[in-house]
Design a protein around this motif. Sequence first.
Motif, PDB file in Angstrom:
ATOM      1  N   VAL A  12     -14.477  -8.087   2.256  1.00  0.00           N
ATOM      2  CA  VAL A  12     -13.571  -7.550   1.242  1.00  0.00           C
ATOM      3  C   VAL A  12     -14.428  -7.283   0.015  1.00  0.00           C
ATOM      4  N   ARG A  13     -14.217  -6.126  -0.587  1.00  0.00           N
ATOM      5  CA  ARG A  13     -14.975  -5.760  -1.780  1.00  0.00           C
ATOM      6  C   ARG A  13     -14.079  -4.955  -2.707  1.00  0.00           C
ATOM      7  N   PRO A  14     -14.487  -4.820  -3.980  1.00  0.00           N
ATOM      8  CA  PRO A  14     -13.732  -3.938  -4.874  1.00  0.00           C
ATOM      9  C   PRO A  14     -13.790  -2.500  -4.340  1.00  0.00           C
ATOM     10  N   ALA A  15     -12.702  -1.792  -4.455  1.00  0.00           N
ATOM     11  CA  ALA A  15     -12.676  -0.389  -4.048  1.00  0.00           C
ATOM     12  C   ALA A  15     -13.583   0.417  -4.960  1.00  0.00           C
ATOM     13  N   THR A  16     -14.200   1.445  -4.412  1.00  0.00           N
ATOM     14  CA  THR A  16     -15.076   2.327  -5.172  1.00  0.00           C
ATOM     15  C   THR A  16     -14.643   3.770  -4.961  1.00  0.00           C
ATOM     16  N   PRO A  17     -15.019   4.649  -5.890  1.00  0.00           N
ATOM     17  CA  PRO A  17     -14.674   6.059  -5.705  1.00  0.00           C
ATOM     18  C   PRO A  17     -15.139   6.533  -4.325  1.00  0.00           C
ATOM     19  N   GLY A  18     -14.262   7.258  -3.656  1.00  0.00           N
ATOM     20  CA  GLY A  18     -14.516   7.696  -2.297  1.00  0.00           C
ATOM     21  C   GLY A  18     -13.706   6.914  -1.280  1.00  0.00           C
ATOM     22  N   ASP A  19     -13.231   5.711  -1.653  1.00  0.00           N
ATOM     23  CA  ASP A  19     -12.405   4.905  -0.745  1.00  0.00           C
ATOM     24  C   ASP A  19     -10.973   5.420  -0.651  1.00  0.00           C
ATOM     25  N   GLU A  20     -10.559   6.265  -1.601  1.00  0.00           N
ATOM     26  CA  GLU A  20      -9.148   6.653  -1.684  1.00  0.00           C
ATOM     27  C   GLU A  20      -8.636   7.368  -0.438  1.00  0.00           C
ATOM     28  N   GLN A  21      -9.462   8.153   0.232  1.00  0.00           N
ATOM     29  CA  GLN A  21      -8.985   8.850   1.438  1.00  0.00           C
ATOM     30  C   GLN A  21      -8.727   7.859   2.563  1.00  0.00           C
ATOM     31  N   VAL A  43      11.836  10.364   5.432  1.00  0.00           N
ATOM     32  CA  VAL A  43      11.149   9.849   4.251  1.00  0.00           C
ATOM     33  C   VAL A  43       9.639   9.878   4.473  1.00  0.00           C
ATOM     34  N   LEU A  44       9.200   9.428   5.641  1.00  0.00           N
ATOM     35  CA  LEU A  44       7.764   9.424   5.920  1.00  0.00           C
ATOM     36  C   LEU A  44       7.193  10.838   5.897  1.00  0.00           C
ATOM     37  N   ALA A  45       7.940  11.793   6.417  1.00  0.00           N
ATOM     38  CA  ALA A  45       7.475  13.186   6.423  1.00  0.00           C
ATOM     39  C   ALA A  45       7.438  13.773   5.016  1.00  0.00           C
ATOM     40  N   ALA A  46       8.258  13.248   4.121  1.00  0.00           N
ATOM     41  CA  ALA A  46       8.329  13.780   2.757  1.00  0.00           C
ATOM     42  C   ALA A  46       7.243  13.211   1.839  1.00  0.00           C
ATOM     43  N   LEU A  47       6.471  12.235   2.318  1.00  0.00           N
ATOM     44  CA  LEU A  47       5.424  11.654   1.475  1.00  0.00           C
ATOM     45  C   LEU A  47       4.394  12.715   1.107  1.00  0.00           C
ATOM     46  N   ASP A  48       4.000  12.731  -0.152  1.00  0.00           N
ATOM     47  CA  ASP A  48       3.017  13.679  -0.664  1.00  0.00           C
ATOM     48  C   ASP A  48       1.632  13.046  -0.518  1.00  0.00           C
ATOM     49  N   VAL A  49       0.943  13.391   0.562  1.00  0.00           N
ATOM     50  CA  VAL A  49      -0.332  12.773   0.901  1.00  0.00           C
ATOM     51  C   VAL A  49      -1.372  13.005  -0.203  1.00  0.00           C
ATOM     52  N   ASP A  50      -1.435  14.204  -0.742  1.00  0.00           N
ATOM     53  CA  ASP A  50      -2.402  14.491  -1.805  1.00  0.00           C
ATOM     54  C   ASP A  50      -2.118  13.638  -3.042  1.00  0.00           C
ATOM     55  N   ARG A  51      -0.860  13.485  -3.368  1.00  0.00           N
ATOM     56  CA  ARG A  51      -0.485  12.672  -4.538  1.00  0.00           C
ATOM     57  C   ARG A  51      -0.848  11.203  -4.318  1.00  0.00           C
ATOM     58  N   ILE A  52      -0.588  10.686  -3.111  1.00  0.00           N
ATOM     59  CA  ILE A  52      -0.937   9.296  -2.801  1.00  0.00           C
ATOM     60  C   ILE A  52      -2.443   9.104  -2.956  1.00  0.00           C
ATOM     61  N   ARG A  53      -3.221  10.009  -2.380  1.00  0.00           N
ATOM     62  CA  ARG A  53      -4.686   9.919  -2.477  1.00  0.00           C
ATOM     63  C   ARG A  53      -5.130   9.970  -3.946  1.00  0.00           C
ATOM     64  N   ASP A  54      -4.550  10.884  -4.718  1.00  0.00           N
ATOM     65  CA  ASP A  54      -4.925  11.013  -6.127  1.00  0.00           C
ATOM     66  C   ASP A  54      -4.548   9.765  -6.923  1.00  0.00           C
ATOM     67  N   GLN A  55      -3.413   9.157  -6.590  1.00  0.00           N
ATOM     68  CA  GLN A  55      -3.007   7.931  -7.290  1.00  0.00           C
ATOM     69  C   GLN A  55      -3.964   6.782  -6.978  1.00  0.00           C
ATOM     70  N   TRP A  56      -4.411   6.681  -5.716  1.00  0.00           N
ATOM     71  CA  TRP A  56      -5.389   5.638  -5.380  1.00  0.00           C
ATOM     72  C   TRP A  56      -6.711   5.912  -6.081  1.00  0.00           C
ATOM     73  N   ALA A  57      -7.135   7.176  -6.129  1.00  0.00           N
ATOM     74  CA  ALA A  57      -8.383   7.513  -6.828  1.00  0.00           C
ATOM     75  C   ALA A  57      -8.295   7.092  -8.293  1.00  0.00           C
ATOM     76  N   SER A  58      -7.169   7.352  -8.915  1.00  0.00           N
ATOM     77  CA  SER A  58      -6.971   6.979 -10.317  1.00  0.00           C
ATOM     78  C   SER A  58      -6.944   5.463 -10.484  1.00  0.00           C
ATOM     79  N   ALA A  59      -6.289   4.762  -9.566  1.00  0.00           N
ATOM     80  CA  ALA A  59      -6.226   3.299  -9.649  1.00  0.00           C
ATOM     81  C   ALA A  59      -7.620   2.684  -9.535  1.00  0.00           C
ATOM     82  N   ILE A  60      -8.478   3.309  -8.750  1.00  0.00           N
ATOM     83  CA  ILE A  60      -9.841   2.804  -8.571  1.00  0.00           C
ATOM     84  C   ILE A  60     -10.693   3.084  -9.805  1.00  0.00           C
TER      85      ILE A  60
END
Length: 169
Positions: A12-21, A43-60
């Motif tokens: 287990v390690r801290p997430a780093t840029p590039g882990d978001e995908q 609901v699962l089909a309506a998930l915005d995959v790009d938005r989820i990835r971008d939110q994880w990138a921002s959180a990291i």
Amino acid sequence: MALFTESADVSVRPATPGDEQAMTDVQLAAWGTAHRDVLGDDVLAALDVDRIRDQWASAITSPPGPGFAVLVACERADVVGFAAVSPGQLVALEVRPSAQRSGHGSRLLSAAVDRLRSDGADEVAAWVLDGDAARERFLAGSGMGPDGRTRTLATGVRDVVESRWSASL
């Protein structure tokens, strides 16, 4: 003949840029397995995959403040799970379905609790989607339990209910 690697087999390690995908892929796979019955295919089909990835990138790269962190579980070099914490709360913990029951969730939870303690938290809380019996068993085995609080989330397609689980640290 034994193969030697330069990294541990699991970690287990801290997430780093590039882990978001990889984190997004893990989240979608885990939700598709664990929450399909409650959330439904719509609901699962309506998930915005790009938005989820971008939110994880921002959180990291730009956590909103002290006490926020994202951790990843790795199997060799592959990200197979992640956890996110905010002050006093386990915001997310997901493991790729094919990597579950291999200790990744326990390692992530332990690292997340260590992070919360180091930030001065005396309690950990997590929200569990109703019907997620596997997560309830996992959290109960870790010493957490429901504390009687619930919340309803609007998904845009249907409302879902979550129960709060907590434990003293």
